[in-house]
Design an enzyme around this catalytic site. Structure first.
Site, mmCIF file in Angstrom:
data_model
loop_
_atom_site.group_PDB
_atom_site.id
_atom_site.type_symbol
_atom_site.label_atom_id
_atom_site.label_comp_id
_atom_site.label_asym_id
_atom_site.label_seq_id
_atom_site.Cartn_x
_atom_site.Cartn_y
_atom_site.Cartn_z
ATOM 1 N N TYR A 149 48.430 41.316 42.755
ATOM 2 C CA TYR A 149 48.295 40.535 42.102
ATOM 3 C C TYR A 149 48.990 39.884 41.298
ATOM 4 O O TYR A 149 49.085 38.508 41.130
ATOM 5 C CB TYR A 149 47.483 41.304 41.056
ATOM 6 N N LYS A 153 49.418 35.401 41.064
ATOM 7 C CA LYS A 153 49.572 34.513 40.440
ATOM 8 C C LYS A 153 51.212 34.344 40.092
ATOM 9 O O LYS A 153 51.574 32.557 39.117
ATOM 10 C CB LYS A 153 49.227 35.960 38.978
HETATM 11 P P1 NDP Z 1 35.728 38.719 36.237
HETATM 12 O O1 NDP Z 1 36.363 39.624 36.919
HETATM 13 O O2 NDP Z 1 35.061 38.532 34.921
HETATM 14 O O3 NDP Z 1 35.000 37.295 35.854
HETATM 15 C C1 NDP Z 1 35.807 36.363 37.735
HETATM 16 C C2 NDP Z 1 34.616 35.506 37.727
HETATM 17 O O4 NDP Z 1 34.882 35.067 38.763
HETATM 18 C C3 NDP Z 1 33.333 35.947 38.369
HETATM 19 O O5 NDP Z 1 32.566 34.896 38.064
HETATM 20 C C4 NDP Z 1 33.803 35.972 40.176
HETATM 21 O O6 NDP Z 1 32.227 36.157 40.367
HETATM 22 C C5 NDP Z 1 33.892 34.866 40.547
HETATM 23 N N1 NDP Z 1 35.166 35.020 41.562
HETATM 24 C C6 NDP Z 1 35.484 36.320 41.992
HETATM 25 N N2 NDP Z 1 35.694 35.898 43.410
HETATM 26 C C7 NDP Z 1 35.059 35.157 43.486
HETATM 27 C C8 NDP Z 1 34.784 34.530 44.564
HETATM 28 N N3 NDP Z 1 35.226 34.323 45.560
HETATM 29 N N4 NDP Z 1 34.069 32.576 44.908
HETATM 30 C C9 NDP Z 1 33.607 32.830 43.576
HETATM 31 N N5 NDP Z 1 33.645 33.296 42.557
HETATM 32 C C10 NDP Z 1 34.558 34.512 42.431
HETATM 33 O O7 NDP Z 1 37.625 37.582 35.680
HETATM 34 P P2 NDP Z 1 37.817 37.926 34.390
HETATM 35 O O8 NDP Z 1 37.015 36.863 34.073
HETATM 36 O O9 NDP Z 1 38.473 38.635 33.130
HETATM 37 O O10 NDP Z 1 39.403 36.689 34.170
HETATM 38 C C11 NDP Z 1 39.139 35.243 34.751
HETATM 39 C C12 NDP Z 1 41.131 35.232 35.376
HETATM 40 O O11 NDP Z 1 41.496 35.445 34.299
HETATM 41 C C13 NDP Z 1 40.924 35.500 36.337
HETATM 42 O O12 NDP Z 1 42.031 34.117 37.155
HETATM 43 C C14 NDP Z 1 41.691 35.966 35.998
HETATM 44 O O13 NDP Z 1 43.067 36.552 36.964
HETATM 45 C C15 NDP Z 1 42.942 36.248 34.843
HETATM 46 N N6 NDP Z 1 43.354 37.023 33.473
HETATM 47 C C16 NDP Z 1 42.358 38.078 33.634
HETATM 48 C C17 NDP Z 1 42.887 38.358 32.731
HETATM 49 C C18 NDP Z 1 42.052 40.226 32.202
HETATM 50 O O14 NDP Z 1 42.540 41.009 31.597
HETATM 51 N N7 NDP Z 1 40.717 39.758 31.978
HETATM 52 C C19 NDP Z 1 44.388 38.376 32.296
HETATM 53 C C20 NDP Z 1 44.869 37.540 32.675
HETATM 54 C C21 NDP Z 1 44.150 36.465 33.433
HETATM 55 P P3 NDP Z 1 31.966 37.693 40.863
HETATM 56 O O15 NDP Z 1 31.615 38.802 40.034
HETATM 57 O O16 NDP Z 1 30.306 37.176 41.339
HETATM 58 O O17 NDP Z 1 32.536 38.035 42.265
#
Ligand code: NDP
Length: 253
Positions: A149, A153
């Site tokens: 991860y 990033k």
């Molecule tokens: P979630 O897991 O809550 O949501 C992620 C979303 O992305 C889901 O809707 C998921 O769909 C979708 N997704 C994942 N893989 C794919 C794919 N292959 N194709 C299309 N859609 C996809 O994550 P967050 O909202 O927490 O994270 C959002 C961003 O923020 C990410 O880039 C994460 O790395 C970053 N981030 C998050 C942190 C945290 O603590 N939450 C901290 C720092 C950064 P599905 O569920 O159907 O797979």
């Protein structure tokens, strides 16, 4: 900020849940035409119900050809948020090829691919645009079990800078937000255990994780979404190639 995105078309990836979903809703509320892309159709149907007028696109961004085909149907986009990502946690000695490939394909390669598609069309019609990549504080700091991860990033931050360099002359700005932990599904999965969360919070000068309210309760106090909207907006017109921490000071100390 509300209303300031009227007349703009925005694409948000990973908009089915969490930060991406909240971003899509806020952009729509602020007047943008929004295309919400995600992997699970059920999430997208729920989003459309919650926020009528949002266009949806269901595709797995880990699949290059399917992504190309899905995006070929999308009209011109002015604003892009590369938000979709997976967090597969494995100790370094147990990292698998599958986890490595999946993580890099979704977290990095898809951001590059989707940006190429959007930027080519912007350049062809001579329009300015803005792209925000959702990175993480983990791009700058090693965290236990986060080898892949953190690496995705870190690479995403360099992609942001490279894109800013080459797309700047066309009036396309590219920045990233680098949040600390946010209690979305991803955040809950990895940081609910107080034994793990406690030491992390103790390293954050503001003493808390970033605020994100679960949908359907989306408000303007969402720390990460506010920063994404700022970087998409003309209020950051002179900012490109930046990685903006939304981390309560974690990276500064
Ligand atoms: P979630 O897991 O809550 O949501 C992620 C979303 O992305 C889901 O809707 C998921 O769909 C979708 N997704 C994942 N893989 C794919 C794919 N292959 N194709 C299309 N859609 C996809 O994550 P967050 O909202 O927490 O994270 C959002 C961003 O923020 C990410 O880039 C994460 O790395 C970053 N981030 C998050 C942190 C945290 O603590 N939450 C901290 C720092 C950064 P599905 O569920 O159907 O797979």
């Amino acid at each position: 900020m509300e209303g300031s995105f009227s007349g703009r078309r925005a694409l948000v990836t990973g908009a089915g849940k969490g930060i991406g979903r909240a971003t899509a809703v806020r952009l729509r509320q602020a007047g943008a035409q929004v295309v919400a892309l995600s992997r699970t159709q059920e999430d997208l149907l729920g989003l459309q119900k919650e926020c009528p007028g949002i266009q949806t696109l269901c595709v797995d961004l880990g699949d290059w050809d399917a992504t190309e085909a899905a995006l070929s149907k999308v009209e011109d986009i002015d604003l892009l948020v590369n938000n979709a990502a997976v967090a597969v946690l494995q100790p370094f000695l147990e990292v698998t090829k599958e986890a490595f490939d999946r993580s890099f394909n979704v977290n990095l390669r898809a951001a590059l691919q989707v940006s190429q598609i959007v930027a080519r069309k912007l350049i062809a019609r001579g329009a300015a645009g803005a792209i925000v990549n959702v990175s993480s504080q983990a791009s700058h700091r090693a965290l236990t079990d986060h080898t892949i991860y953190c690496s995705t990033k870190s690479a995403l931050d360099m992609l942001t800078k490279s894109m800013a360099l080459e797309l700047g002359p066309y009036g396309i700005r590219v920045n990233s937000v680098n949040p600390t932990v946010v209690m979305t599904n991803m955040g809950r999965l990895n940081w609910t255990d107080p034994k793990k969360a406690g030491p992390m919070i103790s390293r954050i000068p503001l003493g808390k994780f970033a605020v994100a309210l679960d949908v359907p309760v989306i408000t303007e106090i969402d720390d990460v979404v506010n920063s994404i909207l700022f970087l998409l907006s003309d209020q950051s017109a002179m900012t490109t190639g930046a990685t903006l921490p939304v981390d309560g000071g974690f990276l500064a100390c």
